[in-house]
Design a protein around this motif. Structure first.
Motif, PDB file in Angstrom:
ATOM      1  N   ASN A  91       0.825  -1.206   0.000  1.00  0.00           N
ATOM      2  CA  ASN A  91       0.000   0.000   0.000  1.00  0.00           C
ATOM      3  C   ASN A  91       0.861   1.259   0.000  1.00  0.00           C
ATOM      4  O   ASN A  91       2.033   1.233   0.410  1.00  0.00           O
ATOM      5  CB  ASN A  91      -0.906   0.014   1.235  1.00  0.00           C
ATOM      6  CG  ASN A  91      -1.793  -1.205   1.302  1.00  0.00           C
ATOM      7  OD1 ASN A  91      -2.413  -1.591   0.312  1.00  0.00           O
ATOM      8  ND2 ASN A  91      -1.868  -1.819   2.478  1.00  0.00           N
ATOM      9  N   GLU A  92       0.271   2.353  -0.440  1.00  0.00           N
ATOM     10  CA  GLU A  92       0.940   3.648  -0.362  1.00  0.00           C
ATOM     11  C   GLU A  92       1.314   3.935   1.093  1.00  0.00           C
ATOM     12  O   GLU A  92       0.514   3.732   2.004  1.00  0.00           O
ATOM     13  CB  GLU A  92       0.019   4.745  -0.891  1.00  0.00           C
ATOM     14  CG  GLU A  92      -0.243   4.690  -2.384  1.00  0.00           C
ATOM     15  CD  GLU A  92       0.903   5.268  -3.200  1.00  0.00           C
ATOM     16  OE1 GLU A  92       1.580   6.204  -2.705  1.00  0.00           O
ATOM     17  OE2 GLU A  92       1.130   4.796  -4.319  1.00  0.00           O
ATOM     18  N   ASP A  94       3.572   2.393   2.890  1.00  0.00           N
ATOM     19  CA  ASP A  94       4.157   1.244   3.583  1.00  0.00           C
ATOM     20  C   ASP A  94       5.673   1.375   3.683  1.00  0.00           C
ATOM     21  O   ASP A  94       6.326   2.004   2.837  1.00  0.00           O
ATOM     22  CB  ASP A  94       3.835  -0.056   2.842  1.00  0.00           C
ATOM     23  CG  ASP A  94       2.492  -0.640   3.235  1.00  0.00           C
ATOM     24  OD1 ASP A  94       1.912  -0.183   4.236  1.00  0.00           O
ATOM     25  OD2 ASP A  94       2.021  -1.572   2.550  1.00  0.00           O
ATOM     26  N   ASN A 114       5.353   3.992  -6.456  1.00  0.00           N
ATOM     27  CA  ASN A 114       4.548   4.181  -5.253  1.00  0.00           C
ATOM     28  C   ASN A 114       5.259   5.100  -4.257  1.00  0.00           C
ATOM     29  O   ASN A 114       6.494   5.143  -4.200  1.00  0.00           O
ATOM     30  CB  ASN A 114       4.279   2.828  -4.569  1.00  0.00           C
ATOM     31  CG  ASN A 114       3.301   1.984  -5.345  1.00  0.00           C
ATOM     32  OD1 ASN A 114       2.984   2.276  -6.485  1.00  0.00           O
ATOM     33  ND2 ASN A 114       2.835   0.909  -4.736  1.00  0.00           N
TER      34      ASN A 114
END
Length: 256
Positions: A91-92, A94, A114
């Motif tokens: 996920n963004e 992380d 990302n």
């Protein structure tokens, strides 16, 4: 089931049945009809199918059944499918550890834009991310294993002591019911064991060619990770073991 798995399954069904129905796919995959239609839109853009009212038919001019039979995928193609699953787990924001391995390098290629922090002991992973402004890259440093891009040793271990990670992706060289997970070098195993202690989520990455094999250094038993990403070709006894021991298995195809 991830989107990439679902679309591959739709392709397989189309090759065999020549046509599909949105309602039936929605029930079989336990997703909304809107989700199925998005999958069909994507596959139509690829030229694989032609959408019809309530479903789709195979685009015979674009697709041939032999291209999708079970045993024709090469290990490299399978690694790329595994990588797509792994990439969707990140996920963004992380902070993740991405260790050495060709499959993990494929994950890196998919998430390189990302906004996140990547910690790695693999110089190839760092080089892949060198031009990514949104990604903070932390290289452990350490001793270079000869004829590899892998860093190990006390310097690497010292850095690991002072950080915390959301997720850790580990590529292993052997998966065996008796030996557990194994890697090629003792030094690498020691570093990974330390990394496992600074995260709440460990994800094992191993293509089907690694099963029923044992490498030099033991990393640990299967209980070191609650998630495993592999291919549909893995032996059935491993699928059974993971299920019975509450280990989530993500494959590039629907479980048999």
């Amino acid at each position: 089931m991830f989107a990439i798995e679902r679309r591959q399954r739709i392709k397989d069904i189309l090759v065999k049945e020549k046509r599909i129905d949105v309602c039936n796919l929605s029930e079989n995959f336990q997703v909304s009809e809107v989700t199925v239609r998005r999958d069909l839109d994507k596959l139509e853009q690829e030229g694989f199918l032609i959408k019809t009212y309530g479903g789709a038919v195979l685009n015979e001019e674009h697709s041939t059944p032999i291209a999708y039979t079970d045993n024709l995928e090469t290990p490299e193609e399978e690694k790329k499918l595994i990588a797509k699953i792994g990439a969707q787990m990140i996920n963004e924001g992380d902070a993740v550890f991405l260790g050495p391995g060709s499959t993990i390098l494929e994950i890196v290629k998919l998430i390189k834009h990302n906004r996140m922090t990547v910690v790695t002991n693999d110089l190839l992973v760092a080089l892949e991310l060198k031009d990514c402004n949104e990604t903070k890259v932390v290289v452990t440093g350490g001793d270079l294993i000869q004829s590899s891009s892998i860093l190990v040793g006390q310097i690497a271990q010292k850095l690991i002591q002072d950080i915390y990670l959301n997720k850790v992706f580990i590529s292993v060289k052997g998966v065996d019911l008796d030996s557990g997970y194994t890697v090629d070098s003792y030094e690498e195993a020691m570093l990974i064991k330390q990394i496992l202690s600074i995260t709440k989520e460990v994800i094992i990455v191993a293509d089907y060619t690694k099963f029923n094999k044992t490498a030099f250094a033991r990393l640990g038993s299967f209980n070191i990770a609650k998630k495993v990403i592999s291919n549909k070709q893995i032996p059935s006894e491993y699928k059974k073991f993971f299920f019975e021991n509450n280990i989530k298995l993500y494959t590039t195809y629907e479980l048999e």
